[in-house]
Each structure stands twice: as C-alpha cells, then as structure tokens.
Design a protein around this motif. Sequence first.
Motif, PDB file in Angstrom:
ATOM      1  N   ARG A 144      20.655  18.720 -30.999  1.00 21.84           N
ATOM      2  CA  ARG A 144      20.954  17.773 -30.295  1.00 21.84           C
ATOM      3  C   ARG A 144      19.614  16.570 -30.590  1.00 21.84           C
ATOM      4  NH1 ARG A 144      25.462  18.349 -27.984  1.00 21.84           N
ATOM      5  NH2 ARG A 144      26.304  20.488 -27.586  1.00 21.84           N
ATOM      6  N   ASP A 145      18.591  17.035 -31.303  1.00 21.99           N
ATOM      7  CA  ASP A 145      17.441  16.144 -31.356  1.00 21.99           C
ATOM      8  C   ASP A 145      17.435  15.895 -33.027  1.00 21.99           C
ATOM      9  OD1 ASP A 145      14.944  15.294 -32.012  1.00 21.99           O
ATOM     10  OD2 ASP A 145      14.089  16.158 -29.988  1.00 21.99           O
ATOM     11  N   ARG A 148      13.831  16.966 -34.361  1.00 19.59           N
ATOM     12  CA  ARG A 148      13.796  18.670 -34.592  1.00 19.59           C
ATOM     13  C   ARG A 148      14.667  19.257 -35.838  1.00 19.59           C
ATOM     14  NH1 ARG A 148      16.577  23.168 -32.071  1.00 19.59           N
ATOM     15  NH2 ARG A 148      15.292  24.988 -31.975  1.00 19.59           N
ATOM     16  N   ASP A 291      22.087  13.334 -31.262  1.00 20.44           N
ATOM     17  CA  ASP A 291      21.653  12.244 -30.903  1.00 20.44           C
ATOM     18  C   ASP A 291      20.395  11.533 -31.467  1.00 20.44           C
ATOM     19  OD1 ASP A 291      23.181  11.976 -28.788  1.00 20.44           O
ATOM     20  OD2 ASP A 291      22.167  13.318 -27.558  1.00 20.44           O
TER      21      ASP A 291
END
Length: 291
Positions: A144-145, A148, A291
């Motif tokens: 979700r990053d 990352r 996101d």
Amino acid sequence: MRTSYGFHLNESIPERLYVMESIGWGEAVDGSYGQDGMKRPGSGYLFQYTLFGEGAITVGGATYKVPKNHGFFVSIPSEHRYFYPPDGRKPWEFIWIRALGGAMSDYWQHFIRSFGHVASFRDDSEPIRLMWSMYHDAAEQGFRDKFRMSLRLFEWLLAFERIAEGLDRGSQPMPDSLQLAKRFMERHVGTPVSLDDIAAAAGISKHHFCKVFKMYTGVTPIHYLRKIRVEEAAGLLRNTGLAVEAISRQTGFDNVSYFGKVFRQYIGVSPTDYRKGLTNVYENRHLQIVD
C-alpha cells in the motif's frame, strides 16, 4: 494456497518508480493454458519461474522448454507465446512477477542479452527468494506504499544484475542441514512425521530450523511437506486406479476429509474432480489499492 495479486494504482505514480502490476503462484495442467504476448492487455515486463513440471515458450522465432528451476523474461506486448506443452505429463507450477516503470526496459534488455530469454536459477538464489518474499508480503499485507513497492522491485532487479555481472553465481547454496531435511521429508511422504522429526533430521533446533528453512525456500517446513504430499497424491490420482481414501493414507494423510481439504487448497478442486480431469489453472485474483 496458489493465487495471484493484482495492484490498482489510485494515483499517478512517477515514471522513475517501479510498479508491480501483478504477482502470482499458479499451475497449468493441460493445453487450455496459454498466453499470447500480443493479445494481453496493458504493458510491462514479465518473469515467470517454474517450480515443478515443465512449460514451453515460443519467442524470437524459437521454442524453448521451461523446466523446473528455469524462468523466462519477456516484455508485454511482444511476439511471444508461453503454454503448457502438448506432450506434458505433469502439472506446470510457476511463480511470476509482472512489473513496469523505472529502468525496467533497460534491465530487461540487459538480462535477455546476459541470460537469454530462458535461463536457469537455483530455487535458493536471491532473485527467487525475493520473489517468494514479495509474494508472501502481498498475501499478508499487500503493498500500500508505492515507495516500498518500488524499493522491493529494485532490490529484485539488482539480484539478477549481480548474477549477470558474475558477482553472485545464483546465491549461496542451501545449507546441508536443509538439504537433509528436504530429503527426509521426500523419503517420508507417506508416513506421519512431526516438525520435531524433521528438525532432528536436519540436526538443528526446531526454532532455528523453521526460521532458516523459510528464509531459503519461502515457505514453512510443514507447507513444503504438504506440497510434496499433494504432488504425490496428484500423480497417484492420474496414474493409478487406487481409491481416494487409499491415496490419502499412502501420502501421509490419516483422514480422508482432511486430505480432500488440503488437496483443494493446493490444486483448486477436489481429488475426485481432479481425477475426472476437471482441474485447470487455479486463479483467484485479489485487487489491492496502492497509495
């Protein structure tokens, strides 16, 4: 459980970042499985690695086998087709990553020049271990990053780069203790064994054994044992007339209901339906928002 994870980006992501379009663990069992590189939607770069059995790919005017511990590099769209071979006798099990962004194009061209479209990588090599790590991350918590995700993909690309540049010959070999444990499980596929028994065969403590085994293989010892038992059971279902209950006992399951549950988790259908030839590639795509 074999499944795949797709990632939908809910905002514009800079081209300099790497993006995972999908990652998955799948299986093909007959000629209905095949992918044409000019007909697939979207774009990106695909690496698919054989875990068990054998597949095939036609690319660059030639057809190559893709046996266990081999993978192929292709871009999408491009002139290629990968498929379950007409003479296939075993399920083709594989793990894949499809990604884009950053310098993927440059890396992919470099890898194809260095390795060819189809190349051999040990199952304990760094690129394959990182693939399993990303797969389990996707299963457990998702990406979700976007930063990352990009970092993990860049690390994966650099693992291939190290091998291409001769700095890593496919990662350090699996320790002898783990090789002993794997052979022990393979020899006892039909008899009840505990985690204590397997760790004893490896000659190390149970806690350390579990930690190191997953680090090198990407799965727990019990998961690996179930996997080889299901593979053995699938072979008996295909090649013998033994009753399902007899096969469950012969592959280390003392409860036929539990055997059916585990078989369905790994293969996607019941043992009876598998024998009838109703199985196909087991896919269950999970859409995740980055996101």
